[in-house]
Write an enzyme that holds these catalytic residues in place. Sequence first.
Site, mmCIF file in Angstrom:
data_model
loop_
_atom_site.group_PDB
_atom_site.id
_atom_site.type_symbol
_atom_site.label_atom_id
_atom_site.label_comp_id
_atom_site.label_asym_id
_atom_site.label_seq_id
_atom_site.Cartn_x
_atom_site.Cartn_y
_atom_site.Cartn_z
ATOM 1 N N MET A 145 11.292 45.521 35.229
ATOM 2 C CA MET A 145 12.748 45.462 35.132
ATOM 3 C C MET A 145 13.154 44.809 33.812
ATOM 4 O O MET A 145 14.312 44.389 33.657
ATOM 5 C CB MET A 145 13.334 44.700 36.316
ATOM 6 C CG MET A 145 13.024 45.382 37.647
ATOM 7 S SD MET A 145 14.145 44.907 38.979
ATOM 8 C CE MET A 145 13.824 43.170 39.097
ATOM 9 N N ALA A 204 13.307 42.065 30.539
ATOM 10 C CA ALA A 204 13.284 40.609 30.295
ATOM 11 C C ALA A 204 11.833 40.156 30.199
ATOM 12 O O ALA A 204 11.385 39.264 30.917
ATOM 13 C CB ALA A 204 14.056 39.850 31.377
ATOM 14 N N HIS A 263 4.291 40.184 31.833
ATOM 15 C CA HIS A 263 4.427 41.641 31.631
ATOM 16 C C HIS A 263 3.451 42.127 30.554
ATOM 17 O O HIS A 263 2.853 43.198 30.685
ATOM 18 C CB HIS A 263 5.855 41.991 31.190
ATOM 19 C CG HIS A 263 6.918 41.666 32.190
ATOM 20 N ND1 HIS A 263 7.842 40.663 31.984
ATOM 21 C CD2 HIS A 263 7.224 42.204 33.392
ATOM 22 C CE1 HIS A 263 8.687 40.614 33.010
ATOM 23 N NE2 HIS A 263 8.332 41.525 33.883
ATOM 24 N N GLN A 265 16.785 47.986 44.977
ATOM 25 C CA GLN A 265 15.945 46.922 45.539
ATOM 26 C C GLN A 265 16.656 45.572 45.616
ATOM 27 O O GLN A 265 16.044 44.587 45.993
ATOM 28 C CB GLN A 265 14.630 46.820 44.770
ATOM 29 C CG GLN A 265 14.742 46.292 43.353
ATOM 30 C CD GLN A 265 13.434 46.484 42.593
ATOM 31 O OE1 GLN A 265 13.027 47.594 42.297
ATOM 32 N NE2 GLN A 265 12.767 45.379 42.292
ATOM 33 N N ASP A 288 3.746 39.557 42.434
ATOM 34 C CA ASP A 288 4.456 40.127 43.577
ATOM 35 C C ASP A 288 3.390 40.718 44.498
ATOM 36 O O ASP A 288 3.201 41.931 44.557
ATOM 37 C CB ASP A 288 5.449 41.184 43.093
ATOM 38 C CG ASP A 288 6.479 40.592 42.148
ATOM 39 O OD1 ASP A 288 7.497 40.090 42.617
ATOM 40 O OD2 ASP A 288 6.232 40.593 40.919
ATOM 41 N N SER A 328 10.925 36.459 35.147
ATOM 42 C CA SER A 328 12.185 36.677 34.430
ATOM 43 C C SER A 328 13.281 35.796 35.017
ATOM 44 O O SER A 328 14.258 35.466 34.340
ATOM 45 C CB SER A 328 12.607 38.146 34.524
ATOM 46 O OG SER A 328 11.554 38.981 34.108
ATOM 47 N N ARG A 329 13.133 35.419 36.286
ATOM 48 C CA ARG A 329 14.170 34.605 36.942
ATOM 49 C C ARG A 329 14.040 33.124 36.607
ATOM 50 O O ARG A 329 14.930 32.348 36.981
ATOM 51 C CB ARG A 329 14.124 34.810 38.457
ATOM 52 C CG ARG A 329 14.598 36.203 38.879
ATOM 53 C CD ARG A 329 14.743 36.301 40.387
ATOM 54 N NE ARG A 329 15.498 37.486 40.792
ATOM 55 C CZ ARG A 329 14.951 38.609 41.267
ATOM 56 N NH1 ARG A 329 13.649 38.702 41.409
ATOM 57 N NH2 ARG A 329 15.714 39.633 41.601
HETATM 58 P P1 AMP Z 1 9.482 42.673 37.247
HETATM 59 O O1 AMP Z 1 9.958 42.994 35.880
HETATM 60 O O2 AMP Z 1 9.776 41.295 37.699
HETATM 61 O O3 AMP Z 1 9.840 43.727 38.259
HETATM 62 O O4 AMP Z 1 7.897 42.706 37.165
HETATM 63 C C1 AMP Z 1 7.235 43.818 36.639
HETATM 64 C C2 AMP Z 1 5.769 43.654 36.882
HETATM 65 O O5 AMP Z 1 5.317 42.470 36.217
HETATM 66 C C3 AMP Z 1 5.387 43.501 38.367
HETATM 67 O O6 AMP Z 1 4.207 44.254 38.621
HETATM 68 C C4 AMP Z 1 5.160 42.026 38.487
HETATM 69 O O7 AMP Z 1 4.271 41.669 39.532
HETATM 70 C C5 AMP Z 1 4.562 41.701 37.143
HETATM 71 N N1 AMP Z 1 4.677 40.282 36.816
HETATM 72 C C6 AMP Z 1 5.810 39.533 36.826
HETATM 73 N N2 AMP Z 1 5.522 38.251 36.535
HETATM 74 C C7 AMP Z 1 4.183 38.186 36.336
HETATM 75 C C8 AMP Z 1 3.274 37.134 36.017
HETATM 76 N N3 AMP Z 1 3.684 35.873 35.855
HETATM 77 N N4 AMP Z 1 1.961 37.438 35.888
HETATM 78 C C9 AMP Z 1 1.533 38.709 36.072
HETATM 79 N N5 AMP Z 1 2.340 39.752 36.376
HETATM 80 C C10 AMP Z 1 3.644 39.494 36.516
#
Ligand code: AMP
Length: 296
Positions: A43, A45, A50, A74, A164, A200-201
């Site tokens: 998503m 950020a 990532h 979602q 996640d 990102s949060r």
């Molecule tokens: P998001 O942008 O939050 O939807 O996350 C995108 C992907 O990045 C998802 O597969 C997350 O599990 C992964 N992700 C987010 N934070 C981390 C982190 N700290 N370490 C590894 N993967 C991450």
Amino acid sequence: MSFDKADQKVNLSPRVVHDVPGLRAIVSEWRRNGDAVALVPTMGALHAGHISLVEEAKRHARRVVMSIFVNPAQFAPHEDFNAYPRTLQADVEKFAAAGGDLVFAPDMEAMYRQGFSASVSIGGPALAGLEDRFRPTHFAGVALVVAKLFNQVQSDVAVFGEKDFQQLKVISRMAADLDFATRIVGAPIIREADGLALSSRNVYLSADERLRAPSLYKVLCQCAQDIKGGVPLATAIEAACGASRAAGFVIDYLEARDCETLAPIETIEAARIRLLVAAKLGRTRLIDNIAVGDFE
Ligand code: AMP
């Protein structure tokens, strides 16, 4: 512009496309050249978590596509869809520096066109009683957008973070059950030096909350050590909940689950136990998890 030197690829400016025909034109050109393709859904950020997924993706495929889409399906109506950070230009630069090839940042119209009415119905790990208890519509939205992305990109591999953890299990189950040709790869959690899992949060945390936030990970580590050391599961979990509350967290769940099925633990087999937590610190909801087997 991208150029190849032996097997090293330096990508100075990845292409960015906003619609499915544009995406498909590029991916099919790669396919004609025999290049394997990996997808990293996000998503945006972007942070180092990532980027670690991009690095993992490059171990599996010559070409890496990152999708960046803040998926309304979602988010529940009271959640942070509008406030969610959107930083596309910076994201494209970070992705380029990591050697990625293509950013797919679909317009809302490309994902949910007028009259859109499909859904993906999922069970199993999506109903494990963890995130789904507190975000009952979340995984249906995740499954829907990921199913669309898999069909749009048709990559050989897709990389998801263990951050996640329930989501990783939901997607793996969906891909197997619905025979998606995309292979799912999980990647470990990237943390700050003080143990806080990157998210990102985390930008929502106040300075004071940011100082307290790493205690969630420390509580999980202590709990894992207790379980490994023979403390009864219920006692170890109770102590972890108490320590989290003392640090200022309001806990949604803090549970020990089977690392594959996410079912509640019946017999203590440390290598199979995953501790998963979701808790609020002020208005920020943090999630984290660890493998008990990783601890001494
Ligand atoms: P998001 O942008 O939050 O939807 O996350 C995108 C992907 O990045 C998802 O597969 C997350 O599990 C992964 N992700 C987010 N934070 C981390 C982190 N700290 N370490 C590894 N993967 C991450």
